[in-house]
Design a protein around this motif. Structure first.
Motif, PDB file in Angstrom:
ATOM      1  N   PHE A  37     -15.488   7.106 -12.666  1.00  0.00           N
ATOM      2  CA  PHE A  37     -15.106   6.717 -11.310  1.00  0.00           C
ATOM      3  C   PHE A  37     -15.393   7.859 -10.339  1.00  0.00           C
ATOM      4  CE2 PHE A  37     -13.031   2.664 -11.562  1.00  0.00           C
ATOM      5  CZ  PHE A  37     -12.581   2.567 -12.868  1.00  0.00           C
ATOM      6  N   THR A  38     -15.860   7.467  -9.168  1.00  0.00           N
ATOM      7  CA  THR A  38     -15.941   8.372  -8.031  1.00  0.00           C
ATOM      8  C   THR A  38     -14.968   7.857  -6.988  1.00  0.00           C
ATOM      9  OG1 THR A  38     -18.258   8.913  -8.447  1.00  0.00           O
ATOM     10  CG2 THR A  38     -17.420   9.311  -6.223  1.00  0.00           C
ATOM     11  N   TRP A  39     -14.159   8.754  -6.417  1.00  0.00           N
ATOM     12  CA  TRP A  39     -13.093   8.360  -5.506  1.00  0.00           C
ATOM     13  C   TRP A  39     -13.309   8.916  -4.103  1.00  0.00           C
ATOM     14  CZ3 TRP A  39      -9.277   5.112  -7.204  1.00  0.00           C
ATOM     15  CH2 TRP A  39      -9.136   4.959  -8.577  1.00  0.00           C
ATOM     16  N   GLY A  40     -12.818   8.129  -3.125  1.00  0.00           N
ATOM     17  CA  GLY A  40     -12.730   8.640  -1.777  1.00  0.00           C
ATOM     18  C   GLY A  40     -11.420   9.380  -1.582  1.00  0.00           C
ATOM     19  N   GLN A  41     -11.214   9.873  -0.363  1.00  0.00           N
ATOM     20  CA  GLN A  41     -10.027  10.677  -0.092  1.00  0.00           C
ATOM     21  C   GLN A  41      -8.824   9.829   0.295  1.00  0.00           C
ATOM     22  OE1 GLN A  41     -12.263  10.038   2.162  1.00  0.00           O
ATOM     23  NE2 GLN A  41     -11.052   9.545   3.978  1.00  0.00           N
ATOM     24  N   GLY A  42      -9.046   8.580   0.608  1.00  0.00           N
ATOM     25  CA  GLY A  42      -7.970   7.663   0.954  1.00  0.00           C
ATOM     26  C   GLY A  42      -7.747   7.531   2.453  1.00  0.00           C
ATOM     27  N   THR A  43      -7.199   6.396   2.836  1.00  0.00           N
ATOM     28  CA  THR A  43      -6.836   6.141   4.225  1.00  0.00           C
ATOM     29  C   THR A  43      -5.466   5.473   4.251  1.00  0.00           C
ATOM     30  OG1 THR A  43      -7.556   5.178   6.340  1.00  0.00           O
ATOM     31  CG2 THR A  43      -8.013   3.895   4.361  1.00  0.00           C
ATOM     32  N   GLN A  44      -4.608   5.934   5.147  1.00  0.00           N
ATOM     33  CA  GLN A  44      -3.243   5.437   5.181  1.00  0.00           C
ATOM     34  C   GLN A  44      -3.164   4.108   5.926  1.00  0.00           C
ATOM     35  OE1 GLN A  44      -0.170   6.854   3.936  1.00  0.00           O
ATOM     36  NE2 GLN A  44       0.605   4.835   4.543  1.00  0.00           N
ATOM     37  N   VAL A  45      -2.479   3.162   5.320  1.00  0.00           N
ATOM     38  CA  VAL A  45      -2.162   1.884   5.969  1.00  0.00           C
ATOM     39  C   VAL A  45      -0.650   1.757   6.010  1.00  0.00           C
ATOM     40  CG1 VAL A  45      -2.262  -0.622   5.779  1.00  0.00           C
ATOM     41  CG2 VAL A  45      -4.297   0.761   5.271  1.00  0.00           C
ATOM     42  N   THR A  46      -0.123   1.579   7.209  1.00  0.00           N
ATOM     43  CA  THR A  46       1.318   1.413   7.384  1.00  0.00           C
ATOM     44  C   THR A  46       1.581   0.107   8.115  1.00  0.00           C
ATOM     45  OG1 THR A  46       1.619   3.816   7.499  1.00  0.00           O
ATOM     46  CG2 THR A  46       3.433   2.429   8.292  1.00  0.00           C
ATOM     47  N   THR A 102       2.030  -1.393   2.658  1.00  0.00           N
ATOM     48  CA  THR A 102       1.974   0.004   3.087  1.00  0.00           C
ATOM     49  C   THR A 102       1.631   0.900   1.904  1.00  0.00           C
ATOM     50  OG1 THR A 102       3.553  -0.305   4.894  1.00  0.00           O
ATOM     51  CG2 THR A 102       3.332   1.918   3.999  1.00  0.00           C
ATOM     52  N   ALA A 103       0.576   1.696   2.068  1.00  0.00           N
ATOM     53  CA  ALA A 103       0.094   2.555   0.990  1.00  0.00           C
ATOM     54  C   ALA A 103      -1.096   3.366   1.491  1.00  0.00           C
ATOM     55  CB  ALA A 103      -0.332   1.721  -0.218  1.00  0.00           C
ATOM     56  N   VAL A 104      -1.496   4.310   0.674  1.00  0.00           N
ATOM     57  CA  VAL A 104      -2.792   4.953   0.874  1.00  0.00           C
ATOM     58  C   VAL A 104      -3.811   4.129   0.096  1.00  0.00           C
ATOM     59  CG1 VAL A 104      -4.180   7.030   0.563  1.00  0.00           C
ATOM     60  CG2 VAL A 104      -1.745   7.221   1.166  1.00  0.00           C
ATOM     61  N   TYR A 105      -4.869   3.743   0.762  1.00  0.00           N
ATOM     62  CA  TYR A 105      -5.895   2.913   0.155  1.00  0.00           C
ATOM     63  C   TYR A 105      -7.105   3.782  -0.187  1.00  0.00           C
ATOM     64  CZ  TYR A 105      -3.361  -1.355   1.142  1.00  0.00           C
ATOM     65  OH  TYR A 105      -2.410  -2.356   1.147  1.00  0.00           O
ATOM     66  N   TYR A 106      -7.554   3.635  -1.426  1.00  0.00           N
ATOM     67  CA  TYR A 106      -8.663   4.431  -1.928  1.00  0.00           C
ATOM     68  C   TYR A 106      -9.838   3.533  -2.319  1.00  0.00           C
ATOM     69  CZ  TYR A 106      -5.137   8.097  -2.548  1.00  0.00           C
ATOM     70  OH  TYR A 106      -4.145   9.022  -2.360  1.00  0.00           O
ATOM     71  N   CYS A 107     -10.996   3.982  -1.959  1.00  0.00           N
ATOM     72  CA  CYS A 107     -12.226   3.344  -2.408  1.00  0.00           C
ATOM     73  C   CYS A 107     -12.687   4.041  -3.685  1.00  0.00           C
ATOM     74  CB  CYS A 107     -13.282   3.490  -1.323  1.00  0.00           C
ATOM     75  SG  CYS A 107     -14.898   2.847  -1.749  1.00  0.00           S
ATOM     76  N   ALA A 108     -13.259   3.282  -4.601  1.00  0.00           N
ATOM     77  CA  ALA A 108     -13.774   3.856  -5.838  1.00  0.00           C
ATOM     78  C   ALA A 108     -15.076   3.174  -6.206  1.00  0.00           C
ATOM     79  CB  ALA A 108     -12.759   3.706  -6.966  1.00  0.00           C
TER      80      ALA A 108
END
Length: 114
Positions: free
Chosen positions: A102-111, A90-96
């Motif tokens: 680094f360029t980052w995305g805004q994240g997506t929550q996985v629970t 469980t976490a917020v997952y970020y693409c980079a």
């Protein structure tokens, strides 16, 4: 500058699967590597998986054998297939994307529920 948008997160029971996608607004060919990070509440952001332009992959020990990273340069998309999910995933997952910086995305929550 390329923009990254993650999708595919959600709520899943332990043992289940999710596939995250990271869509880029432009070509990802020159980004090397592409990466997935995650950040759980109260914890530091940690590297989950990476993939180079040549297809070399690396995983955190905690996800080896359960997660698979892949990239489709023709679709400007990176994926993270997550199987046998555990509550500790469980976490917020970020693409980079890495190219000098680094360029980052805004994240997506996985629970993951137990």
């Amino acid at each position: 500058q390329v923009q990254l948008v993650e999708s595919g997160g959600g709520l899943v029971q332990a043992g289940g699967s999710l596939r995250l996608s990271c869509s880029a607004s432009g070509s990802i060919v020159s980004f090397n590597p592409m990466l997935w990070y995650r950040q759980a509440p109260g914890k530091q952001r940690e590297l989950v998986a990476s993939i180079t332009s040549a297809g070399t992959v690396n995983y955190a020990d905690s996800v080896k054998g359960r997660f698979t990273i892949s990239r489709d340069n023709t679709k400007n998309t990176v994926y993270l297939q997550m199987n046998s999910l555990k509550p500790e995933d469980t976490a917020v997952y970020y693409c980079a994307a890495f190219k000098v910086v680094f360029t980052w995305g805004q994240g997506t929550q996985v629970t993951v529920s137990s």
